[in-house]
Write an enzyme that holds these catalytic residues in place. Structure first.
Site, PDB file in Angstrom:
ATOM      1  N   ASP A   1      32.708  43.360  41.752  1.00 30.50           N
ATOM      2  CA  ASP A   1      33.460  44.603  41.616  1.00 30.50           C
ATOM      3  C   ASP A   1      32.521  45.661  41.054  1.00 30.50           C
ATOM      4  OD1 ASP A   1      33.075  43.737  39.062  1.00 30.50           O
ATOM      5  OD2 ASP A   1      35.030  44.363  38.346  1.00 30.50           O
TER       6      ASP A   1
ATOM      7  N   GLU B   1      44.792  41.005  39.445  1.00 32.03           N
ATOM      8  CA  GLU B   1      43.662  41.473  40.248  1.00 32.03           C
ATOM      9  C   GLU B   1      44.078  42.593  41.199  1.00 32.03           C
ATOM     10  OE1 GLU B   1      40.627  41.047  39.899  1.00 32.03           O
ATOM     11  OE2 GLU B   1      40.614  39.405  38.459  1.00 32.03           O
TER      12      GLU B   1
ATOM     13  N   TYR C   1      36.506  40.776  47.475  1.00 30.46           N
ATOM     14  CA  TYR C   1      36.463  40.700  46.015  1.00 30.46           C
ATOM     15  C   TYR C   1      37.606  39.851  45.447  1.00 30.46           C
ATOM     16  CZ  TYR C   1      37.577  41.569  41.264  1.00 30.46           C
ATOM     17  OH  TYR C   1      37.924  41.350  39.978  1.00 30.46           O
TER      18      TYR C   1
END
Length: 386
Positions: free
Chosen positions: A161, A60, A143
DNA sequence: AAAGCGTGGCT
DNA sequence: TAGCCAAGCTT
């Protein structure tokens, strides 16, 4: 079929989003699509399993503003070098920066390292399983906290996102432009919960955005949400999300000095620990400014016992475009004698260490322009034989 | 809260 | 080709 279907009448008196107004889009259809079309990615668990928190987190961070294609080789190199978060925490920052070189947004690498150490120190080397504790870690924002919580721990949250923004603004034909519409979009996404398999919902939304609900020419005929999609009904899905115009930066110029010692070593220094290319390695340069004068460049050259006339200007310029400004560098080269000592704050990097040093791509362009052999920051995996 | 922060791929 | 744009965070 191109009926100019009016969107549901907007009521100016009620600027409220419409979370559960319409029946929520069928998450079941999304998951069914995901089960058939999910992408196979190195950090992704097999169907039915949760992702490993370390792998999910690492991926991520790397995927922030970065394409899957660019990330994959870096992810494989990182997990090979640092199989666990403890290994990463135990590493030197410079070793992390060297492995990250070429991937961009280098604050991510500094925060990655700090985060690994925080996980070890604050959580005994085990990633926390909830959004709030994740959010408190370096480099983890709203996020990423939601993404790790959902994908690694099946927390009932929906990370938003760029993909999810696109999917949700199209699904609901959100007229407001980003980034002002972010709160509304987050509310629309959050309204998807509760639902089964939150981690798969998150990944399904991203896969959908990446492969079907693409920025241009979305493949609506293949979309599991074609039916409820308001933008498709309007006939202009590609016009969502609306975006506020962004201003462009002004050109900056400067000079870079490539001193090559007789044994092939190159003179280099480290950039300040934060800011542009923070902590990365560079050859000496002038400041980069809009009013830079090439004629005065030699005045800034490192001495090394050389005179100004020992610096030869390489024809042409190196151009590089950062997110917020374009850069143009002239390159000057000098040959330094064997025993030449590095000026204060500088060091020699041996010829064999250049490829693996923490040179960002702009510096690799400079070195290449000067005729110094320098590999790409990220050597692609070896071509397959056969 | 708007601006700073990389790079490569795609159209 | 020259913009866009990609699984955002920090200050």
């Amino acid at each position: 079929m191109t009926v100019a279907a009016p969107t549901p009448a907007r009521k100016p008196s009620r600027p409220e989003p419409q979370p559960a107004a319409a029946a929520p889009p069928a998450v079941g259809a999304l998951l069914a699509w995901y089960d058939r079309h999910r992408r196979v990615l190195p950090w992704r668990a097999p169907p039915g399993a949760r992702g490993d928190p370390y792998a999910v987190w690492l991926s991520e961070i790397m995927l922030q503003q970065t394409t899957v294609k660019a990330v994959v080789p870096y992810f494989l190199r990182f997990t090979a070098a640092f199989p666990t978060v403890r290994d990463l925490a135990a590493a030197d920052l410079d070793a992390v920066l060297r492995l990250w070189a070429g991937l961009g947004y280098y604050a991510r690498a500094r925060n990655l390292h700090a985060c690994a150490r925080a996980v070890v120190e604050r959580h005994g080397g085990v990633f926390p399983d909830n959004e709030a504790a994740l959010r408190a870690l370096p480099g983890i924002g709203d996020y990423t906290a939601k993404a790790v919580a959902a994908i690694a721990f099946d927390a009932p949250v929906v990370p938003v996102d760029g993909n999810v923004e696109r999917v949700m603004t199209r699904l609901h034909a959100v007229a407001e432009a980003l980034p002002a519409a972010k709160p509304r979009v987050k509310a629309l996404a959050a309204a998807l919960m509760p639902a089964p398999r939150p981690g798969d919902v998150a990944q399904a939304l991203m896969d959908l955005g990446a492969t079907i609900c693409t920025p241009k020419a979305p493949a609506c005929v293949l979309c599991p949400w074609a039916e409820p999609c308001a933008a498709r009904r309007r006939g202009d899905p590609e016009t969502f999300p609306r975006k506020a115009p962004k201003r462009e930066g002004t050109l900056r110029r400067g000079a870079a000095f490539v001193a090559v010692r007789a044994d092939g070593a190159v003179l280099a220094r480290s950039r300040p620990p934060s800011g542009l290319l923070g902590g990365m390695t560079e050859v000496p340069t002038t400041d980069w400014s809009a009013d830079f004068q090439t004629r005065t460049a030699r005045d800034h050259a490192p001495m090394l016992g050389l005179g100004p006339s020992d610096w030869r200007r390489v024809p042409g310029v190196v151009t590089h475009v950062f997110t917020h400004f374009p850069l143009e560098l002239v390159v000057l080269v000098a040959r330094a004698p064997h025993g030449a000592e590095a000026p204060a704050g500088c060091r020699w990097i041996a010829a064999g260490d250049i490829a693996g040093a923490a040179f960002p791509n702009v510096m690799r362009k400079v070195l290449a322009h000067a005729g110094v052999a320098v590999g790409p920051a990220a050597p692609p995996s070896r071509p397959r034989r056969g």
